[in-house]
Design a protein around this motif. Sequence first.
Motif, PDB file in Angstrom:
ATOM      1  N   ILE A 110      63.455   1.473 -26.738  1.00 18.55           N
ATOM      2  CA  ILE A 110      63.228   1.199 -25.322  1.00 18.55           C
ATOM      3  C   ILE A 110      62.513   2.375 -24.679  1.00 18.55           C
ATOM      4  O   ILE A 110      62.811   3.533 -24.971  1.00 18.55           O
ATOM      5  N   ALA A 111      61.568   2.068 -23.804  1.00 17.82           N
ATOM      6  CA  ALA A 111      60.948   3.082 -22.957  1.00 17.82           C
ATOM      7  C   ALA A 111      61.142   2.627 -21.514  1.00 17.82           C
ATOM      8  O   ALA A 111      60.986   1.451 -21.193  1.00 17.82           O
ATOM      9  N   TYR A 112      61.558   3.551 -20.674  1.00 17.80           N
ATOM     10  CA  TYR A 112      61.849   3.232 -19.284  1.00 17.80           C
ATOM     11  C   TYR A 112      60.674   3.578 -18.387  1.00 17.80           C
ATOM     12  O   TYR A 112      60.027   4.601 -18.556  1.00 17.80           O
ATOM     13  N   LEU A 113      60.421   2.721 -17.422  1.00 15.67           N
ATOM     14  CA  LEU A 113      59.387   2.933 -16.411  1.00 15.67           C
ATOM     15  C   LEU A 113      60.060   3.349 -15.118  1.00 15.67           C
ATOM     16  O   LEU A 113      61.105   2.812 -14.754  1.00 15.67           O
ATOM     17  N   ARG A 114      59.430   4.308 -14.437  1.00 16.57           N
ATOM     18  CA  ARG A 114      59.974   4.736 -13.154  1.00 16.57           C
ATOM     19  C   ARG A 114      58.815   5.082 -12.234  1.00 16.57           C
ATOM     20  O   ARG A 114      57.953   5.881 -12.590  1.00 16.57           O
ATOM     21  N   PRO A 115      58.781   4.491 -11.045  1.00 19.87           N
ATOM     22  CA  PRO A 115      57.729   4.846 -10.091  1.00 19.87           C
ATOM     23  C   PRO A 115      57.891   6.305  -9.659  1.00 19.87           C
ATOM     24  O   PRO A 115      59.002   6.761  -9.393  1.00 19.87           O
ATOM     25  N   VAL A 116      56.781   7.033  -9.614  1.00 23.82           N
ATOM     26  CA  VAL A 116      56.786   8.440  -9.213  1.00 23.82           C
ATOM     27  C   VAL A 116      55.538   8.742  -8.396  1.00 23.82           C
ATOM     28  O   VAL A 116      54.618   7.926  -8.323  1.00 23.82           O
ATOM     29  N   LEU A 117      55.526   9.922  -7.803  1.00 26.16           N
ATOM     30  CA  LEU A 117      54.321  10.441  -7.154  1.00 26.16           C
ATOM     31  C   LEU A 117      53.806  11.599  -7.995  1.00 26.16           C
ATOM     32  O   LEU A 117      54.561  12.504  -8.345  1.00 26.16           O
ATOM     33  N   VAL A 118      52.515  11.553  -8.329  1.00 23.55           N
ATOM     34  CA  VAL A 118      51.875  12.632  -9.075  1.00 23.55           C
ATOM     35  C   VAL A 118      50.698  13.118  -8.230  1.00 23.55           C
ATOM     36  O   VAL A 118      49.773  12.357  -7.967  1.00 23.55           O
ATOM     37  N   ASN A 119      50.791  14.362  -7.783  1.00 25.15           N
ATOM     38  CA  ASN A 119      49.758  14.921  -6.901  1.00 25.15           C
ATOM     39  C   ASN A 119      49.519  14.028  -5.683  1.00 25.15           C
ATOM     40  O   ASN A 119      48.385  13.801  -5.284  1.00 25.15           O
ATOM     41  N   GLY A 120      50.595  13.475  -5.140  1.00 20.94           N
ATOM     42  CA  GLY A 120      50.518  12.635  -3.952  1.00 20.94           C
ATOM     43  C   GLY A 120      50.074  11.203  -4.210  1.00 20.94           C
ATOM     44  O   GLY A 120      49.956  10.420  -3.281  1.00 20.94           O
ATOM     45  N   GLU A 121      49.834  10.854  -5.457  1.00 20.53           N
ATOM     46  CA  GLU A 121      49.393   9.504  -5.824  1.00 20.53           C
ATOM     47  C   GLU A 121      50.524   8.763  -6.527  1.00 20.53           C
ATOM     48  O   GLU A 121      51.249   9.350  -7.324  1.00 20.53           O
ATOM     49  N   ARG A 122      50.622   7.461  -6.260  1.00 17.74           N
ATOM     50  CA  ARG A 122      51.623   6.643  -6.941  1.00 17.74           C
ATOM     51  C   ARG A 122      51.256   6.514  -8.413  1.00 17.74           C
ATOM     52  O   ARG A 122      50.087   6.329  -8.767  1.00 17.74           O
ATOM     53  N   ALA A 123      52.255   6.601  -9.274  1.00 15.12           N
ATOM     54  CA  ALA A 123      52.068   6.454 -10.713  1.00 15.12           C
ATOM     55  C   ALA A 123      53.352   5.888 -11.303  1.00 15.12           C
ATOM     56  O   ALA A 123      54.355   5.744 -10.607  1.00 15.12           O
ATOM     57  N   ILE A 124      53.284   5.582 -12.573  1.00 15.44           N
ATOM     58  CA  ILE A 124      54.454   5.080 -13.290  1.00 15.44           C
ATOM     59  C   ILE A 124      54.755   6.064 -14.418  1.00 15.44           C
ATOM     60  O   ILE A 124      53.928   6.260 -15.313  1.00 15.44           O
ATOM     61  N   ALA A 125      55.922   6.680 -14.363  1.00 15.72           N
ATOM     62  CA  ALA A 125      56.351   7.591 -15.421  1.00 15.72           C
ATOM     63  C   ALA A 125      56.960   6.767 -16.545  1.00 15.72           C
ATOM     64  O   ALA A 125      57.626   5.761 -16.311  1.00 15.72           O
ATOM     65  N   ILE A 126      56.720   7.204 -17.771  1.00 13.85           N
ATOM     66  CA  ILE A 126      57.283   6.544 -18.945  1.00 13.85           C
ATOM     67  C   ILE A 126      58.222   7.544 -19.609  1.00 13.85           C
ATOM     68  O   ILE A 126      57.839   8.678 -19.885  1.00 13.85           O
ATOM     69  N   HIS A 127      59.464   7.117 -19.822  1.00  5.80           N
ATOM     70  CA  HIS A 127      60.494   7.970 -20.420  1.00  5.80           C
ATOM     71  C   HIS A 127      61.088   7.302 -21.648  1.00  5.80           C
ATOM     72  O   HIS A 127      61.275   6.085 -21.670  1.00  5.80           O
ATOM     73  N   ALA A 128      61.422   8.109 -22.650  1.00  4.89           N
ATOM     74  CA  ALA A 128      62.160   7.611 -23.803  1.00  4.89           C
ATOM     75  C   ALA A 128      63.570   7.240 -23.348  1.00  4.89           C
ATOM     76  O   ALA A 128      63.996   7.603 -22.246  1.00  4.89           O
ATOM     77  N   ALA A 129      64.281   6.540 -24.183  1.00  7.99           N
ATOM     78  CA  ALA A 129      65.633   6.096 -23.841  1.00  7.99           C
ATOM     79  C   ALA A 129      66.549   7.257 -23.489  1.00  7.99           C
ATOM     80  O   ALA A 129      67.455   7.114 -22.665  1.00  7.99           O
ATOM     81  N   ASP A 130      66.302   8.438 -24.070  1.00 11.53           N
ATOM     82  CA  ASP A 130      67.153   9.594 -23.769  1.00 11.53           C
ATOM     83  C   ASP A 130      66.711  10.346 -22.512  1.00 11.53           C
ATOM     84  O   ASP A 130      67.274  11.364 -22.166  1.00 11.53           O
ATOM     85  N   GLY A 131      65.678   9.843 -21.837  1.00 17.82           N
ATOM     86  CA  GLY A 131      65.211  10.458 -20.598  1.00 17.82           C
ATOM     87  C   GLY A 131      64.034  11.398 -20.770  1.00 17.82           C
ATOM     88  O   GLY A 131      63.464  11.870 -19.794  1.00 17.82           O
ATOM     89  N   THR A 132      63.628  11.665 -22.006  1.00 19.38           N
ATOM     90  CA  THR A 132      62.494  12.547 -22.258  1.00 19.38           C
ATOM     91  C   THR A 132      61.212  11.914 -21.727  1.00 19.38           C
ATOM     92  O   THR A 132      60.896  10.778 -22.080  1.00 19.38           O
ATOM     93  N   PRO A 133      60.465  12.623 -20.875  1.00 15.93           N
ATOM     94  CA  PRO A 133      59.185  12.076 -20.406  1.00 15.93           C
ATOM     95  C   PRO A 133      58.210  11.960 -21.579  1.00 15.93           C
ATOM     96  O   PRO A 133      58.051  12.901 -22.359  1.00 15.93           O
ATOM     97  N   ILE A 134      57.583  10.799 -21.705  1.00 16.98           N
ATOM     98  CA  ILE A 134      56.636  10.613 -22.804  1.00 16.98           C
ATOM     99  C   ILE A 134      55.255  10.193 -22.325  1.00 16.98           C
ATOM    100  O   ILE A 134      54.344  10.056 -23.124  1.00 16.98           O
ATOM    101  N   GLY A 135      55.091   9.991 -21.028  1.00 17.09           N
ATOM    102  CA  GLY A 135      53.773   9.643 -20.526  1.00 17.09           C
ATOM    103  C   GLY A 135      53.810   9.180 -19.098  1.00 17.09           C
ATOM    104  O   GLY A 135      54.858   9.164 -18.451  1.00 17.09           O
ATOM    105  N   ALA A 136      52.636   8.828 -18.609  1.00 12.35           N
ATOM    106  CA  ALA A 136      52.500   8.291 -17.263  1.00 12.35           C
ATOM    107  C   ALA A 136      51.262   7.409 -17.243  1.00 12.35           C
ATOM    108  O   ALA A 136      50.363   7.550 -18.080  1.00 12.35           O
ATOM    109  N   ALA A 137      51.225   6.504 -16.305  1.00 11.76           N
ATOM    110  CA  ALA A 137      50.089   5.604 -16.152  1.00 11.76           C
ATOM    111  C   ALA A 137      49.871   5.354 -14.665  1.00 11.76           C
ATOM    112  O   ALA A 137      50.805   5.474 -13.875  1.00 11.76           O
ATOM    113  N   PRO A 138      48.645   4.994 -14.291  1.00 14.26           N
ATOM    114  CA  PRO A 138      48.376   4.747 -12.876  1.00 14.26           C
ATOM    115  C   PRO A 138      48.958   3.440 -12.350  1.00 14.26           C
ATOM    116  O   PRO A 138      49.080   3.255 -11.145  1.00 14.26           O
TER     117      PRO A 138
END
Length: 84
Positions: free
Chosen positions: A36-64
């Motif tokens: 499982i990878a979890y998606l979480r809405p975040v702000l990156v440099n003031g822009e909306r993005a989607i953070a991608i985290h491994a099941a243990d909470g480790t950040p593994i990426g982001a997408a617009p």
Amino acid sequence: MKSSNTSHASAEPSAAALSLRQLSVADWQRFGAGEIAYLRPVLVNGERAIAIHAADGTPIGAAPSEDLAIAAILQHELAPALVH
């Protein structure tokens, strides 16, 4: 005559709910690891993005966008889950 209607939920937690409440933080972190990878809405440099985290909470990426984040997760053969 007593009603046999069972549509009303009991106020008592189920055995499964009680078992889940007894899981440790480490157990929860391992839950879905590698699947499982979890998606979480975040702000990156003031822009909306989607953070991608491994099941243990480790950040593994982001997408617009959520669509691109889901595509990336599926490409890596993981199941996406949204965290609010």
